[in-house]
Scaffold this motif. Structure first.
Motif, PDB file in Angstrom:
ATOM      1  N   SER A   1      93.444  17.311  -5.917  1.00  0.00           N
ATOM      2  CA  SER A   1      94.095  16.472  -6.917  1.00  0.00           C
ATOM      3  C   SER A   1      94.708  17.368  -7.985  1.00  0.00           C
ATOM      4  O   SER A   1      94.056  18.275  -8.499  1.00  0.00           O
ATOM      5  CB  SER A   1      93.093  15.504  -7.552  1.00  0.00           C
ATOM      6  OG  SER A   1      93.740  14.663  -8.490  1.00  0.00           O
TER       7      SER A   1
ATOM      8  N   ARG B   1      96.770  14.672  -3.836  1.00  0.00           N
ATOM      9  CA  ARG B   1      97.427  13.778  -4.783  1.00  0.00           C
ATOM     10  C   ARG B   1      97.966  14.586  -5.959  1.00  0.00           C
ATOM     11  O   ARG B   1      97.359  15.579  -6.383  1.00  0.00           O
ATOM     12  CB  ARG B   1      96.445  12.732  -5.331  1.00  0.00           C
ATOM     13  CG  ARG B   1      95.854  11.824  -4.276  1.00  0.00           C
ATOM     14  CD  ARG B   1      94.979  10.739  -4.885  1.00  0.00           C
ATOM     15  NE  ARG B   1      93.833  11.272  -5.627  1.00  0.00           N
ATOM     16  CZ  ARG B   1      93.711  11.241  -6.948  1.00  0.00           C
ATOM     17  NH1 ARG B   1      94.660  10.712  -7.723  1.00  0.00           N
ATOM     18  NH2 ARG B   1      92.624  11.731  -7.527  1.00  0.00           N
TER      19      ARG B   1
ATOM     20  N   ASN C   1      99.963  13.874  -9.867  1.00  0.00           N
ATOM     21  CA  ASN C   1     100.437  12.895 -10.843  1.00  0.00           C
ATOM     22  C   ASN C   1     100.886  13.576 -12.127  1.00  0.00           C
ATOM     23  O   ASN C   1     100.503  14.715 -12.424  1.00  0.00           O
ATOM     24  CB  ASN C   1      99.328  11.886 -11.166  1.00  0.00           C
ATOM     25  CG  ASN C   1      99.048  10.942 -10.008  1.00  0.00           C
ATOM     26  OD1 ASN C   1      99.832  10.045  -9.719  1.00  0.00           O
ATOM     27  ND2 ASN C   1      97.925  11.153  -9.329  1.00  0.00           N
TER      28      ASN C   1
ATOM     29  N   PHE D   1      89.557  10.753 -15.073  1.00  0.00           N
ATOM     30  CA  PHE D   1      89.674   9.624 -14.156  1.00  0.00           C
ATOM     31  C   PHE D   1      90.758   9.876 -13.116  1.00  0.00           C
ATOM     32  O   PHE D   1      90.554   9.691 -11.911  1.00  0.00           O
ATOM     33  CB  PHE D   1      89.990   8.338 -14.907  1.00  0.00           C
ATOM     34  CG  PHE D   1      90.477   7.232 -14.002  1.00  0.00           C
ATOM     35  CD1 PHE D   1      89.606   6.567 -13.154  1.00  0.00           C
ATOM     36  CD2 PHE D   1      91.822   6.890 -13.978  1.00  0.00           C
ATOM     37  CE1 PHE D   1      90.062   5.575 -12.289  1.00  0.00           C
ATOM     38  CE2 PHE D   1      92.289   5.899 -13.127  1.00  0.00           C
ATOM     39  CZ  PHE D   1      91.409   5.232 -12.279  1.00  0.00           C
ATOM     40  N   LEU D   2      91.925  10.338 -13.566  1.00  0.00           N
ATOM     41  CA  LEU D   2      93.059  10.513 -12.658  1.00  0.00           C
ATOM     42  C   LEU D   2      92.789  11.604 -11.626  1.00  0.00           C
ATOM     43  O   LEU D   2      93.276  11.528 -10.493  1.00  0.00           O
ATOM     44  CB  LEU D   2      94.315  10.840 -13.467  1.00  0.00           C
ATOM     45  CG  LEU D   2      95.672  10.622 -12.812  1.00  0.00           C
ATOM     46  CD1 LEU D   2      95.818   9.190 -12.316  1.00  0.00           C
ATOM     47  CD2 LEU D   2      96.793  10.952 -13.794  1.00  0.00           C
TER      48      LEU D   2
ATOM     49  N   ALA E   1      90.361   7.489  -8.455  1.00  0.00           N
ATOM     50  CA  ALA E   1      91.807   7.265  -8.492  1.00  0.00           C
ATOM     51  C   ALA E   1      92.446   7.682  -7.164  1.00  0.00           C
ATOM     52  O   ALA E   1      93.590   8.123  -7.117  1.00  0.00           O
ATOM     53  CB  ALA E   1      92.422   8.050  -9.644  1.00  0.00           C
ATOM     54  N   SER E   2      91.703   7.521  -6.077  1.00  0.00           N
ATOM     55  CA  SER E   2      92.109   8.061  -4.777  1.00  0.00           C
ATOM     56  C   SER E   2      93.384   7.448  -4.203  1.00  0.00           C
ATOM     57  O   SER E   2      93.955   7.999  -3.251  1.00  0.00           O
ATOM     58  CB  SER E   2      90.970   7.900  -3.767  1.00  0.00           C
ATOM     59  OG  SER E   2      90.599   6.532  -3.645  1.00  0.00           O
TER      60      SER E   2
ATOM     61  N   ILE F   1      96.086   6.750  -6.199  1.00  0.00           N
ATOM     62  CA  ILE F   1      97.136   6.959  -7.202  1.00  0.00           C
ATOM     63  C   ILE F   1      97.768   8.322  -6.977  1.00  0.00           C
ATOM     64  O   ILE F   1      97.099   9.354  -7.064  1.00  0.00           O
ATOM     65  CB  ILE F   1      96.569   6.886  -8.635  1.00  0.00           C
ATOM     66  CG1 ILE F   1      95.904   5.531  -8.885  1.00  0.00           C
ATOM     67  CG2 ILE F   1      97.677   7.126  -9.658  1.00  0.00           C
ATOM     68  CD1 ILE F   1      95.205   5.433 -10.232  1.00  0.00           C
TER      69      ILE F   1
ATOM     70  N   PHE G   1     101.550   8.646 -15.644  1.00  0.00           N
ATOM     71  CA  PHE G   1     100.418   7.996 -16.302  1.00  0.00           C
ATOM     72  C   PHE G   1     100.524   8.283 -17.796  1.00  0.00           C
ATOM     73  O   PHE G   1     100.279   9.399 -18.249  1.00  0.00           O
ATOM     74  CB  PHE G   1      99.124   8.574 -15.714  1.00  0.00           C
ATOM     75  CG  PHE G   1      97.932   7.687 -15.791  1.00  0.00           C
ATOM     76  CD1 PHE G   1      97.726   6.672 -14.876  1.00  0.00           C
ATOM     77  CD2 PHE G   1      96.992   7.877 -16.786  1.00  0.00           C
ATOM     78  CE1 PHE G   1      96.596   5.865 -14.938  1.00  0.00           C
ATOM     79  CE2 PHE G   1      95.864   7.079 -16.860  1.00  0.00           C
ATOM     80  CZ  PHE G   1      95.665   6.066 -15.936  1.00  0.00           C
TER      81      PHE G   1
END
Length: 262
Positions: free
Chosen positions: A138, A181, A183, A238-239, A244-245, A247, A252
């Motif tokens: 992530s 992931r 973000n 959290f992200l 948050a799997s 997202i 954000f």
């Protein structure tokens, strides 16, 4: 809430203070092994010691230079050797200087490109071999609300961070098959040295005080105040977490309602 970070390793760039430190603290409180890094050796060693003492987690401080690809690669290699795995990466760097279009020459544009966009490319590139091998990972990249609404005098940030946001959206599709992931985490006005510096600069241009500038800015934020670094850190944790799997590729925004764009 248990974000299930125990036994996992997170790397947080530019984390001796400010938003990066807030993220590192949130992750350490959740039990993660945290590798913090900064260009300032004294500050990052002090930050790592404080976080270890306060949280009881394994926190190691590293010195690196976001302008130097070899330095970034060494940071990743050292963390892999120390902890055995790299599960999360927080891409972060100091912001480019404030100013308007005619204030900057070519060298300042190039410096902003390397500080903001190219450093992001290099940090992500450095962790991908390990994350691809693990088939998971992530990544979050810290940008700015200027990617949604240009901010007066933050031209360099607006241009470079908008490029970063495009990169993140593209990579979210390319990396999805590897279980990675990525973000974009967007801060508004937080009580950090960077924002206090911006308030002082705006105060000089307005022939006022930094306190007056802060009150003006707070009046534009629906929640009526600057954010706390721990609030931003909680959002980042959290992200990055498995909670948050589903997202990825998202922007954000954590700004107290400041941003007006839809």
């Amino acid at each position: 809430m248990d974000l299930k970070f125990k036994g996992k390793t997170a790397m947080v760039a530019a984390s001796s203070r400010g938003l990066g430190y807030g993220i590192a603290k949130a992750l350490a409180k959740e039990g993660a092994n945290v590798a913090v890094a900064s260009s300032n050796e004294e500050r990052i060693k002090r930050a790592a010691h404080t976080l270890r003492t306060q949280t009881g987690s394994e926190v190691e401080g590293y010195v690196f230079d976001v302008f130097d690809a070899a330095s970034i690669t060494k940071w990743v290699s050292d963390v892999k050797e120390r902890f055995g795995t790299i599960d999360s990466l927080v891409v972060n760097a100091a912001g480019p200087p404030a100013g308007n279009f005619e204030d900057f020459d070519d060298s300042q544009w190039q410096n902003a490109f390397e500080l903001t966009l190219l450093s992001t490319v290099r940090m992500i590139r450095a962790v991908l071999p390990e994350m691809k091998k693990q088939k998971k990972g992530s990544i979050i990249v810290i940008t700015s609300t200027s990617v949604k609404e240009p901010i007066d005098t933050l031209l360099l940030s607006t241009v470079m961070r908008s490029g970063v946001s495009g990169l993140i959206k593209y990579l979210s599709r390319e990396l999805s098959s590897f279980g990675i992931r990525i973000n974009n985490l967007v801060p508004g006005r937080y009580d950090t040295e960077r924002v206090r510096e911006l308030d002082r600069g705006n105060a000089r241009r307005a022939n006022g005080t930094a306190e007056e500038q802060r009150k003006i800015m707070e009046s534009r934020i629906p929640l009526g105040r600057y954010g706390k670094t721990e609030e931003f850190g909680n959002a980042a944790a959290f992200l990055l977490s498995d909670l948050a799997s589903y997202i990825s590729g998202e922007m954000f925004i954590v700004d107290g309602g400041l941003t007006r764009s839809v």
